[in-house]
Design a protein around this motif. Structure first.
Motif, PDB file in Angstrom:
ATOM      1  N   GLY A 147      78.669  -0.095  31.806  1.00 38.05           N
ATOM      2  CA  GLY A 147      79.416   0.858  31.066  1.00 38.05           C
ATOM      3  C   GLY A 147      78.499   0.766  29.647  1.00 38.05           C
ATOM      4  O   GLY A 147      79.149   1.017  28.516  1.00 38.05           O
ATOM      5  N   GLU A 148      77.276   0.626  29.782  1.00 38.18           N
ATOM      6  CA  GLU A 148      76.178   0.855  28.661  1.00 38.18           C
ATOM      7  C   GLU A 148      75.078   1.673  29.293  1.00 38.18           C
ATOM      8  O   GLU A 148      74.360   1.222  30.142  1.00 38.18           O
ATOM      9  CB  GLU A 148      75.694  -0.393  28.145  1.00 38.18           C
ATOM     10  CG  GLU A 148      75.087  -0.446  26.818  1.00 38.18           C
ATOM     11  CD  GLU A 148      74.753  -1.785  26.065  1.00 38.18           C
ATOM     12  OE1 GLU A 148      75.721  -2.609  25.937  1.00 38.18           O
ATOM     13  OE2 GLU A 148      73.643  -1.999  25.526  1.00 38.18           O
ATOM     14  N   PRO A 149      74.737   2.689  28.369  1.00 35.52           N
ATOM     15  CA  PRO A 149      73.337   3.267  28.582  1.00 35.52           C
ATOM     16  C   PRO A 149      72.109   2.311  28.418  1.00 35.52           C
ATOM     17  O   PRO A 149      72.049   1.676  27.700  1.00 35.52           O
ATOM     18  CB  PRO A 149      73.267   4.323  27.719  1.00 35.52           C
ATOM     19  CG  PRO A 149      74.126   4.121  26.383  1.00 35.52           C
ATOM     20  CD  PRO A 149      75.217   3.033  27.015  1.00 35.52           C
ATOM     21  N   PHE A 150      71.187   2.649  29.439  1.00 34.00           N
ATOM     22  CA  PHE A 150      69.975   2.183  29.294  1.00 34.00           C
ATOM     23  C   PHE A 150      69.891   0.584  29.447  1.00 34.00           C
ATOM     24  O   PHE A 150      69.385   0.089  28.291  1.00 34.00           O
ATOM     25  CB  PHE A 150      69.001   2.563  28.262  1.00 34.00           C
ATOM     26  CG  PHE A 150      68.476   4.177  28.355  1.00 34.00           C
ATOM     27  CD1 PHE A 150      67.302   4.181  29.210  1.00 34.00           C
ATOM     28  CD2 PHE A 150      69.208   5.055  27.956  1.00 34.00           C
ATOM     29  CE1 PHE A 150      66.764   5.310  29.684  1.00 34.00           C
ATOM     30  CE2 PHE A 150      68.579   6.634  28.276  1.00 34.00           C
ATOM     31  CZ  PHE A 150      67.479   6.658  29.114  1.00 34.00           C
ATOM     32  N   VAL A 151      70.352   0.031  30.504  1.00 37.75           N
ATOM     33  CA  VAL A 151      70.365  -1.379  30.685  1.00 37.75           C
ATOM     34  C   VAL A 151      69.664  -2.081  31.869  1.00 37.75           C
ATOM     35  O   VAL A 151      69.614  -3.218  32.046  1.00 37.75           O
ATOM     36  CB  VAL A 151      71.891  -1.966  30.712  1.00 37.75           C
ATOM     37  CG1 VAL A 151      72.543  -1.965  29.080  1.00 37.75           C
ATOM     38  CG2 VAL A 151      72.818  -1.293  31.650  1.00 37.75           C
ATOM     39  N   GLY A 152      69.429  -0.936  32.751  1.00 42.55           N
ATOM     40  CA  GLY A 152      68.462  -1.266  33.920  1.00 42.55           C
ATOM     41  C   GLY A 152      66.995  -1.486  33.261  1.00 42.55           C
ATOM     42  O   GLY A 152      66.743  -1.498  32.205  1.00 42.55           O
ATOM     43  N   ARG A 153      66.078  -1.305  34.393  1.00 49.97           N
ATOM     44  CA  ARG A 153      64.788  -1.465  34.312  1.00 49.97           C
ATOM     45  C   ARG A 153      64.088  -0.396  33.262  1.00 49.97           C
ATOM     46  O   ARG A 153      63.272  -0.925  32.321  1.00 49.97           O
ATOM     47  CB  ARG A 153      63.902  -1.347  35.679  1.00 49.97           C
ATOM     48  CG  ARG A 153      63.859  -2.571  36.259  1.00 49.97           C
ATOM     49  CD  ARG A 153      63.167  -2.608  37.530  1.00 49.97           C
ATOM     50  NE  ARG A 153      61.739  -2.520  37.399  1.00 49.97           N
ATOM     51  CZ  ARG A 153      60.754  -1.724  37.712  1.00 49.97           C
ATOM     52  NH1 ARG A 153      61.280  -0.664  38.737  1.00 49.97           N
ATOM     53  NH2 ARG A 153      59.559  -1.596  37.503  1.00 49.97           N
ATOM     54  N   ALA A 154      64.603   0.972  33.497  1.00 43.13           N
ATOM     55  CA  ALA A 154      64.153   1.905  32.226  1.00 43.13           C
ATOM     56  C   ALA A 154      64.769   1.556  31.023  1.00 43.13           C
ATOM     57  O   ALA A 154      64.087   1.630  29.881  1.00 43.13           O
ATOM     58  CB  ALA A 154      64.295   3.219  32.650  1.00 43.13           C
ATOM     59  N   GLY A 155      66.050   0.941  30.921  1.00 39.29           N
ATOM     60  CA  GLY A 155      66.422   0.590  29.395  1.00 39.29           C
ATOM     61  C   GLY A 155      65.659  -0.676  28.940  1.00 39.29           C
ATOM     62  O   GLY A 155      65.478  -0.459  27.587  1.00 39.29           O
ATOM     63  N   GLN A 156      65.395  -1.499  29.874  1.00 43.38           N
ATOM     64  CA  GLN A 156      64.447  -2.858  29.339  1.00 43.38           C
ATOM     65  C   GLN A 156      63.187  -2.095  28.562  1.00 43.38           C
ATOM     66  O   GLN A 156      62.774  -2.570  27.491  1.00 43.38           O
ATOM     67  CB  GLN A 156      64.233  -3.600  30.441  1.00 43.38           C
ATOM     68  CG  GLN A 156      65.393  -4.694  30.615  1.00 43.38           C
ATOM     69  CD  GLN A 156      65.313  -5.138  31.877  1.00 43.38           C
ATOM     70  OE1 GLN A 156      64.331  -5.159  32.659  1.00 43.38           O
ATOM     71  NE2 GLN A 156      66.433  -5.438  32.570  1.00 43.38           N
ATOM     72  N   LEU A 157      62.590  -1.189  29.434  1.00 37.42           N
ATOM     73  CA  LEU A 157      61.019  -0.435  28.793  1.00 37.42           C
ATOM     74  C   LEU A 157      61.830   0.210  27.621  1.00 37.42           C
ATOM     75  O   LEU A 157      60.775  -0.002  26.460  1.00 37.42           O
ATOM     76  CB  LEU A 157      60.449   0.435  29.785  1.00 37.42           C
ATOM     77  CG  LEU A 157      59.280   0.981  29.299  1.00 37.42           C
ATOM     78  CD1 LEU A 157      58.509   0.072  28.784  1.00 37.42           C
ATOM     79  CD2 LEU A 157      58.672   1.856  30.442  1.00 37.42           C
ATOM     80  N   LEU A 158      62.732   1.024  27.331  1.00 37.71           N
ATOM     81  CA  LEU A 158      63.215   1.625  26.162  1.00 37.71           C
ATOM     82  C   LEU A 158      63.647   0.724  24.958  1.00 37.71           C
ATOM     83  O   LEU A 158      62.918   1.064  23.961  1.00 37.71           O
ATOM     84  CB  LEU A 158      64.498   2.511  26.510  1.00 37.71           C
ATOM     85  CG  LEU A 158      64.968   3.423  25.234  1.00 37.71           C
ATOM     86  CD1 LEU A 158      64.107   4.265  24.769  1.00 37.71           C
ATOM     87  CD2 LEU A 158      66.321   3.882  25.523  1.00 37.71           C
ATOM     88  N   THR A 159      63.995  -0.543  25.345  1.00 41.13           N
ATOM     89  CA  THR A 159      64.466  -1.337  24.205  1.00 41.13           C
ATOM     90  C   THR A 159      62.988  -1.985  23.815  1.00 41.13           C
ATOM     91  O   THR A 159      62.842  -2.283  22.502  1.00 41.13           O
ATOM     92  CB  THR A 159      65.183  -2.584  24.919  1.00 41.13           C
ATOM     93  OG1 THR A 159      66.338  -2.018  25.460  1.00 41.13           O
ATOM     94  CG2 THR A 159      65.518  -3.743  23.976  1.00 41.13           C
ATOM     95  N   LYS A 160      62.079  -2.139  24.547  1.00 40.81           N
ATOM     96  CA  LYS A 160      60.852  -2.589  24.314  1.00 40.81           C
ATOM     97  C   LYS A 160      59.993  -1.740  23.351  1.00 40.81           C
ATOM     98  O   LYS A 160      59.555  -1.908  22.387  1.00 40.81           O
ATOM     99  CB  LYS A 160      59.834  -2.649  25.502  1.00 40.81           C
ATOM    100  CG  LYS A 160      58.511  -3.323  25.309  1.00 40.81           C
ATOM    101  CD  LYS A 160      57.968  -3.737  26.604  1.00 40.81           C
ATOM    102  CE  LYS A 160      56.234  -4.002  26.655  1.00 40.81           C
ATOM    103  NZ  LYS A 160      55.500  -3.922  27.535  1.00 40.81           N
ATOM    104  N   ILE A 161      60.278  -0.383  23.822  1.00 37.61           N
ATOM    105  CA  ILE A 161      59.584   0.695  22.920  1.00 37.61           C
ATOM    106  C   ILE A 161      60.310   0.779  21.295  1.00 37.61           C
ATOM    107  O   ILE A 161      59.577   0.684  20.509  1.00 37.61           O
ATOM    108  CB  ILE A 161      59.925   1.989  23.627  1.00 37.61           C
ATOM    109  CG1 ILE A 161      59.093   2.284  24.632  1.00 37.61           C
ATOM    110  CG2 ILE A 161      59.717   3.498  22.534  1.00 37.61           C
ATOM    111  CD1 ILE A 161      59.352   3.233  25.755  1.00 37.61           C
ATOM    112  N   VAL A 162      61.453   0.589  21.343  1.00 39.26           N
ATOM    113  CA  VAL A 162      62.461   0.683  20.114  1.00 39.26           C
ATOM    114  C   VAL A 162      62.049  -0.601  19.228  1.00 39.26           C
ATOM    115  O   VAL A 162      61.713  -0.416  18.020  1.00 39.26           O
ATOM    116  CB  VAL A 162      63.951   0.662  20.593  1.00 39.26           C
ATOM    117  CG1 VAL A 162      64.844   0.131  19.526  1.00 39.26           C
ATOM    118  CG2 VAL A 162      64.261   1.839  20.974  1.00 39.26           C
TER     119      VAL A 162
END
Ligand code: URA
Length: 296
Positions: A147-162
């Motif tokens: 129920g949360e966006p960007f929590v999979g592998r792509a999400g982990q990379l996005l979090t790293k970018i952020v």
């Protein structure tokens, strides 16, 4: 605590939330059925009846019952996730406004196939008063489950970018063009891109989110986000790294993190980082030497 007392306590809490909060608690049929299953001494009718007696003495009912699609996700951004206090009225108001939009989203059945196949809608997460908003494509399997966006592998990379940009994930707001996972009939795995019709149907919810949050900069992650936001279709190599405008808000286009996972070339990763440095400059955030030399 015995089950009847526990149930009573849950019902009283829900009733209090309903009375005190702008967000009505949503309970799906699936959740009620699960509750019924763990109540050996309570028949389905008795729980539904006690729910009705406690929750629905003030009409209208708690939330529209749906035949499909799960309950309202809670990850809107708000006091519990962002540390917002009552001294931040605009944040507080935005939490309430976003909650009202989410109440409509979580019972949306405008795309009947998606409403049938989703576990739950995936509204958005983060700071309801964010300067920076990321917009992706649509939930995948992990996002549909959590129920949360960007929590999979792509999400982990996005979090790293952020984080490399100097923000916490909770500082920014993250949403998608589509609030439901695109269905993959006949297969429980895999992804498909949203159809133009699905994007058109869901777009008004995203526009409401943007209008409430009023970020200083939007980052569109990938071609689908660009198409959903700007209606433009073009190769990403032509679109990325440029400033566009979404209804007057500066919009930076960059590659989707999933593309970087597929294409591990340092030059592609560096391009995304250069796009993010343009974003930092636009937000008037200082960029350290370490950040300038950074490679994702
Ligand atoms: N990809 C997206 O575009 N959005 C998500 O939420 C997850 C993966």
């Amino acid at each position: 605590m015995q089950f009847p007392q526990a149930l009573e306590s849950v019902l009283q809490t829900l009733e209090r939330m309903r009375a005190e909060s702008a967000h009505r608690p949503c309970a799906s049929r699936r959740a009620l059925e699960a509750l019924n299953r763990v109540a050996p001494s309570h028949s389905a009718e008795s729980i539904s009846e006690s729910r009705t007696s406690v929750m629905e003495q003030h009409s209208p009912p708690v939330a529209p019952e749906r035949s499909e699609g799960g309950s309202c996700p809670k990850n809107l951004g708000g006091p519990s996730r962002t540390g917002i206090d009552s001294a931040a009225p605009s944040k507080h108001q935005n939490v309430e406004k976003l909650g009202a939009v989410n109440e409509r989203v979580c019972v949306c059945v405008k795309c009947p196939n998606l409403a049938r196949s989703r576990t739950q809608t995936v509204f958005g997460v983060g700071n309801p008063d964010a300067d920076l908003m990321f917009v992706g494509e649509a939930p995948g399997a992990d996002e549909d489950a959590q129920g949360e966006p960007f929590v999979g592998r792509a999400g982990q990379l996005l979090t790293k970018i952020v984080r490399a940009m100097g923000f916490a994930r909770e500082d920014v707001y993250i949403a998608n063009i589509l609030k439901c996972r695109p269905d993959t009939p006949g297969s429980s795995y895999g992804n498909r891109p949203p159809t133009p019709r699905e994007m058109q149907t869901c777009r008004p919810y995203l526009i409401e989110q943007i209008d409430i949050i009023r970020p200083k900069v939007i980052v569109a992650l990938g071609a689908v986000a660009v198409e959903g936001l700007l209606g433009t279709r073009a190769p990403m190599r032509e679109l990325r790294g440029r400033w566009d405008s979404f209804n007057g808000t500066p919009l930076m286009v960059t590659y989707h993190p999933a593309y970087l996972l597929r294409n591990q070339s340092p030059s592609e990763k560096r391009k995304v980082w250069e796009d993010m440095m343009l974003v930092l400059e636009r937000l008037e955030k200082p960029i350290s030497e370490k950040q300038r030399n950074y490679f994702l």
